[in-house]
Design a protein around this motif. Structure first.
Motif, PDB file in Angstrom:
ATOM      1  N   ASN A 154       0.817  -1.177   0.100  1.00  0.00           N
ATOM      2  CA  ASN A 154       0.004  -0.060   0.104  1.00  0.00           C
ATOM      3  C   ASN A 154       0.895   1.254   0.057  1.00  0.00           C
ATOM      4  O   ASN A 154       0.389   2.326   0.605  1.00  0.00           O
ATOM      5  CB  ASN A 154      -0.944   0.041   1.200  1.00  0.00           C
ATOM      6  N   TRP A 155       1.824   1.178  -0.889  1.00  0.00           N
ATOM      7  CA  TRP A 155       2.858   2.567  -0.954  1.00  0.00           C
ATOM      8  C   TRP A 155       3.269   2.295  -2.400  1.00  0.00           C
ATOM      9  O   TRP A 155       3.544   1.613  -3.052  1.00  0.00           O
ATOM     10  CB  TRP A 155       4.205   2.241  -0.148  1.00  0.00           C
ATOM     11  N   TRP A 156       2.678   3.542  -2.872  1.00  0.00           N
ATOM     12  CA  TRP A 156       2.478   3.675  -4.353  1.00  0.00           C
ATOM     13  C   TRP A 156       3.726   4.681  -4.711  1.00  0.00           C
ATOM     14  O   TRP A 156       3.693   5.618  -4.290  1.00  0.00           O
ATOM     15  CB  TRP A 156       1.265   4.243  -4.928  1.00  0.00           C
ATOM     16  N   SER A 157       4.388   4.044  -5.848  1.00  0.00           N
ATOM     17  CA  SER A 157       5.268   5.219  -6.618  1.00  0.00           C
ATOM     18  C   SER A 157       5.226   4.305  -8.104  1.00  0.00           C
ATOM     19  O   SER A 157       4.816   3.550  -8.504  1.00  0.00           O
ATOM     20  CB  SER A 157       6.643   4.865  -6.010  1.00  0.00           C
ATOM     21  N   ASN A 158       5.845   5.449  -9.040  1.00  0.00           N
ATOM     22  CA  ASN A 158       5.776   5.202 -10.409  1.00  0.00           C
ATOM     23  C   ASN A 158       7.267   4.728 -10.970  1.00  0.00           C
ATOM     24  O   ASN A 158       7.520   4.525 -11.960  1.00  0.00           O
ATOM     25  CB  ASN A 158       5.464   6.189 -11.280  1.00  0.00           C
ATOM     26  N   GLY A 159       8.000   4.578  -9.846  1.00  0.00           N
ATOM     27  CA  GLY A 159       9.555   4.015 -10.006  1.00  0.00           C
ATOM     28  C   GLY A 159      10.357   4.243  -8.825  1.00  0.00           C
ATOM     29  O   GLY A 159       9.793   4.629  -7.731  1.00  0.00           O
ATOM     30  N   PRO A 160      11.642   3.914  -8.948  1.00  0.00           N
ATOM     31  CA  PRO A 160      12.420   4.025  -7.695  1.00  0.00           C
ATOM     32  C   PRO A 160      12.527   5.527  -7.245  1.00  0.00           C
ATOM     33  O   PRO A 160      12.887   5.672  -6.064  1.00  0.00           O
ATOM     34  CB  PRO A 160      13.957   3.643  -8.213  1.00  0.00           C
ATOM     35  N   THR A 161      12.342   6.649  -8.195  1.00  0.00           N
ATOM     36  CA  THR A 161      12.524   7.741  -7.752  1.00  0.00           C
ATOM     37  C   THR A 161      11.183   8.617  -8.164  1.00  0.00           C
ATOM     38  O   THR A 161      10.412   8.244  -9.162  1.00  0.00           O
ATOM     39  CB  THR A 161      13.550   8.346  -8.002  1.00  0.00           C
ATOM     40  N   GLY A 162      10.827   9.681  -7.398  1.00  0.00           N
ATOM     41  CA  GLY A 162       9.813  10.470  -8.115  1.00  0.00           C
ATOM     42  C   GLY A 162       8.557  10.485  -6.963  1.00  0.00           C
ATOM     43  O   GLY A 162       8.803  10.139  -5.599  1.00  0.00           O
ATOM     44  N   PRO A 163       7.514  11.167  -7.519  1.00  0.00           N
ATOM     45  CA  PRO A 163       6.393  11.102  -6.621  1.00  0.00           C
ATOM     46  C   PRO A 163       5.896   9.669  -5.849  1.00  0.00           C
ATOM     47  O   PRO A 163       5.790   8.904  -6.793  1.00  0.00           O
ATOM     48  CB  PRO A 163       5.464  12.121  -7.147  1.00  0.00           C
ATOM     49  N   CYS A 164       5.466   9.903  -4.761  1.00  0.00           N
ATOM     50  CA  CYS A 164       4.973   8.474  -4.213  1.00  0.00           C
ATOM     51  C   CYS A 164       4.149   9.096  -2.939  1.00  0.00           C
ATOM     52  O   CYS A 164       4.194  10.121  -2.486  1.00  0.00           O
ATOM     53  CB  CYS A 164       6.163   7.779  -3.806  1.00  0.00           C
ATOM     54  N   GLY A 165       3.734   7.771  -2.193  1.00  0.00           N
ATOM     55  CA  GLY A 165       2.922   8.078  -1.140  1.00  0.00           C
ATOM     56  C   GLY A 165       1.981   6.877  -0.697  1.00  0.00           C
ATOM     57  O   GLY A 165       1.728   5.795  -1.519  1.00  0.00           O
ATOM     58  N   PRO A 166       1.518   6.766   0.508  1.00  0.00           N
ATOM     59  CA  PRO A 166       0.442   5.858   0.732  1.00  0.00           C
ATOM     60  C   PRO A 166      -0.932   5.590   0.128  1.00  0.00           C
ATOM     61  O   PRO A 166      -1.302   6.674  -0.466  1.00  0.00           O
ATOM     62  CB  PRO A 166       0.246   5.910   2.313  1.00  0.00           C
ATOM     63  N   ASP A 167      -1.207   4.491   0.032  1.00  0.00           N
ATOM     64  CA  ASP A 167      -2.603   4.283  -0.850  1.00  0.00           C
ATOM     65  C   ASP A 167      -3.728   3.453  -0.077  1.00  0.00           C
ATOM     66  O   ASP A 167      -3.335   2.675   0.649  1.00  0.00           O
ATOM     67  CB  ASP A 167      -2.405   3.913  -2.348  1.00  0.00           C
ATOM     68  N   SER A 168      -4.835   3.564  -0.701  1.00  0.00           N
ATOM     69  CA  SER A 168      -6.102   3.011  -0.175  1.00  0.00           C
ATOM     70  C   SER A 168      -6.355   2.104  -1.604  1.00  0.00           C
ATOM     71  O   SER A 168      -6.827   2.495  -2.559  1.00  0.00           O
ATOM     72  CB  SER A 168      -7.051   3.609   0.186  1.00  0.00           C
ATOM     73  N   GLU A 169      -6.185   0.668  -1.207  1.00  0.00           N
ATOM     74  CA  GLU A 169      -6.785  -0.015  -2.426  1.00  0.00           C
ATOM     75  C   GLU A 169      -8.156  -0.602  -2.105  1.00  0.00           C
ATOM     76  O   GLU A 169      -8.380  -1.484  -1.171  1.00  0.00           O
ATOM     77  CB  GLU A 169      -5.742  -1.295  -2.523  1.00  0.00           C
ATOM     78  N   ILE A 170      -9.016  -0.521  -3.070  1.00  0.00           N
ATOM     79  CA  ILE A 170     -10.367  -0.835  -2.799  1.00  0.00           C
ATOM     80  C   ILE A 170     -10.557  -2.201  -3.483  1.00  0.00           C
ATOM     81  O   ILE A 170     -10.396  -2.442  -4.675  1.00  0.00           O
ATOM     82  CB  ILE A 170     -11.431   0.241  -3.379  1.00  0.00           C
ATOM     83  N   PHE A 171     -11.308  -3.375  -2.933  1.00  0.00           N
ATOM     84  CA  PHE A 171     -11.381  -4.588  -3.316  1.00  0.00           C
ATOM     85  C   PHE A 171     -12.520  -4.905  -3.181  1.00  0.00           C
ATOM     86  O   PHE A 171     -13.600  -4.435  -2.447  1.00  0.00           O
ATOM     87  CB  PHE A 171     -10.601  -5.529  -2.739  1.00  0.00           C
ATOM     88  N   VAL A 172     -13.334  -5.805  -4.369  1.00  0.00           N
ATOM     89  CA  VAL A 172     -14.643  -6.316  -4.453  1.00  0.00           C
ATOM     90  C   VAL A 172     -14.771  -7.738  -4.286  1.00  0.00           C
ATOM     91  O   VAL A 172     -13.723  -8.407  -4.992  1.00  0.00           O
ATOM     92  CB  VAL A 172     -15.275  -5.756  -5.876  1.00  0.00           C
ATOM     93  N   TRP A 173     -15.723  -8.264  -3.501  1.00  0.00           N
ATOM     94  CA  TRP A 173     -15.658  -9.925  -3.431  1.00  0.00           C
ATOM     95  C   TRP A 173     -16.409 -10.294  -4.714  1.00  0.00           C
ATOM     96  O   TRP A 173     -17.429  -9.951  -5.109  1.00  0.00           O
ATOM     97  CB  TRP A 173     -16.483  -9.841  -2.299  1.00  0.00           C
TER      98      TRP A 173
END
Length: 410
Positions: A154-173
């Motif tokens: 639940n930590w999102w980044s687009n690569g080894p450097t650059g903008p990033c941050g914690p995320d919420s991933e929504i799941f469906v049963w």
């Protein structure tokens, strides 16, 4: 909902809340970007997430086509594609993560009609650099959606450097009966939407620096969402793929996994060509070449007489129209047929060369170098051809089959 209704529901929801739709079409990233293809909806927006003002304002929404080579070996299952479309929304220093979560929940429940008791969320639980995402925990708790804490997932980044941050991933049963377990313990929980708090810039040494403005980046895979809204067991059974899945099986009979590879890679190749890429030995052109050649090795594994010229022009036209590409059907078809001719010639030359004395035993590195530099035979192709040679052949190489996919994926 069909695909058009799903897209319009998403875009209209955010436009009603002040978001401007931006152009998100091409697979080719902005000039100066080091990656080969656009891999996510936020990719072209990186400078704006880092603080540059966007000409259309601070609330944005779009539908972006993407390509990910990291998922190439996963294609053939029920959820992975090479080229796919991503629905996305952004706040560039405007509203906060709480608002993003609340709107996301509202759209899933009221706009798409998903039952709240079939939702589950994973949230960043903290690590040695950043603490747990308490704001998301509190917001999801107020909405009554169960939460599972995780770490780097639940930590999102687009690569080894650059903008990033914690995320919420929504799941469906997606299973039968009442929901069970959690997203990390039961694969019947399928992720549909990711809401990222874009708060940091990661430097090359791994350190994190707060961004000048905190942003929100959300991304939802369109095809995966359709499997849920249309209650289908796989992406390939949604209306997006209906023309392909009704046309290809009668044309080229094969097993289900191979069928999905053929459909995905051909469709992806058409889109890549439609964005102006041509097959080559490097870069984007090499990715395209791999896709086409994997289609061919999969087709020829069962029947060497199969040809891409059998592919109906209507399928090429349908794909170009779906992805809003102006390319001519005939031009795209000729690129596919030309690459087919090149690969067929290369296979014939490879078989002839490898029947010569000296290539019947285990090859050394200098043998591979010689075959590549002198005859244009890359190592992965040589390995695939040798693996297809029966022990009694004395090194002779028959038509490719059995392990043919190794030719282009090793």
């Amino acid at each position: 909902m069909n695909v058009d209704q799903t897209v319009s529901t998403f875009l209209d929801f955010f436009r009603e809340r002040g978001h401007q739709r931006i152009t998100g079409s091409s697979l080719l990233p902005p000039s100066g970007d080091s990656v080969l293809f656009t891999t996510s909806g936020m990719h072209p927006l990186t400078p704006y997430l880092e603080g540059r003002p966007h000409p259309l304002g601070r609330r944005l929404v779009n539908l972006q086509r993407c390509l990910r080579t990291t998922d190439l070996d996963e294609v053939g299952d029920r959820t992975h594609l090479t080229v796919f479309e991503m629905l996305g929304s952004w706040s560039l220093g405007d509203y906060d993560h709480q608002q993003s979560i609340q709107w996301g929940y509202e759209l899933l429940r009221d706009g798409f009609g998903l039952r709240p008791d079939r939702l589950y969320v994973t949230v960043f639980g903290g690590d040695e650099q950043v603490g747990p995402d308490t704001e998301s925990l509190r917001t999801w708790g107020e909405l009554g959606v169960p939460v599972e804490l995780t770490g780097e997932d639940n930590w999102w980044s687009n690569g080894p450097t650059g903008p990033c941050g914690p995320d919420s991933e929504i799941f469906v049963w997606t299973g039968d009966g009442p929901p069970q377990g959690t997203p990390t313990s039961d694969q019947r929980w399928v992720e549909v939407w990711n809401h990222v708090r874009m708060r940091y810039h990661r430097h090359e040494n791994g350190s994190l620096e707060p961004l000048p403005q905190s942003g929100i980046d959300t991304g939802m895979g369109l095809e995966r969402l359709l499997t849920i809204l249309q209650d289908k067991p796989s992406i390939f059974e949604t209306d997006v793929f209906q023309p392909w899945m009704t046309t290809i099986p009668p044309l080229w009979s094969t097993d289900e996994s191979s069928l999905r590879v053929i459909v995905d890679h051909l469709r992806s190749s058409i889109v890549v060509i439609g964005d102006g890429v041509m097959p080559s030995t490097t870069g984007r052109g090499y990715v395209l070449r791999r896709l086409i050649r994997r289609v061919l090795t999969t087709l020829w594994r069962d029947d060497s007489s199969r040809l891409l010229s059998d592919l109906p022009r209507e399928l090429i036209g349908h794909t170009l129209e779906h992805f809003r590409q102006p390319s001519e059907v005939g031009q795209v078809r000729e690129v596919l047929l030309d690459e087919e001719r090149r690969f067929s010639t290369l296979l014939r030359r490879g078989r002839q060369v490898l029947t010569r004395e000296g290539f019947s035993g285990k090859l050394r590195q200098e043998d591979y170098d010689y075959l590549h530099q002198t005859h244009g035979l890359p190592r992965d192709l040589v390995v695939g051809l040798l693996m297809d040679a029966p022990p009694s052949s004395g090194g002779g190489v028959p038509p490719i089959e059995g392990h043919g996919d190794r030719v282009v994926l090793s």
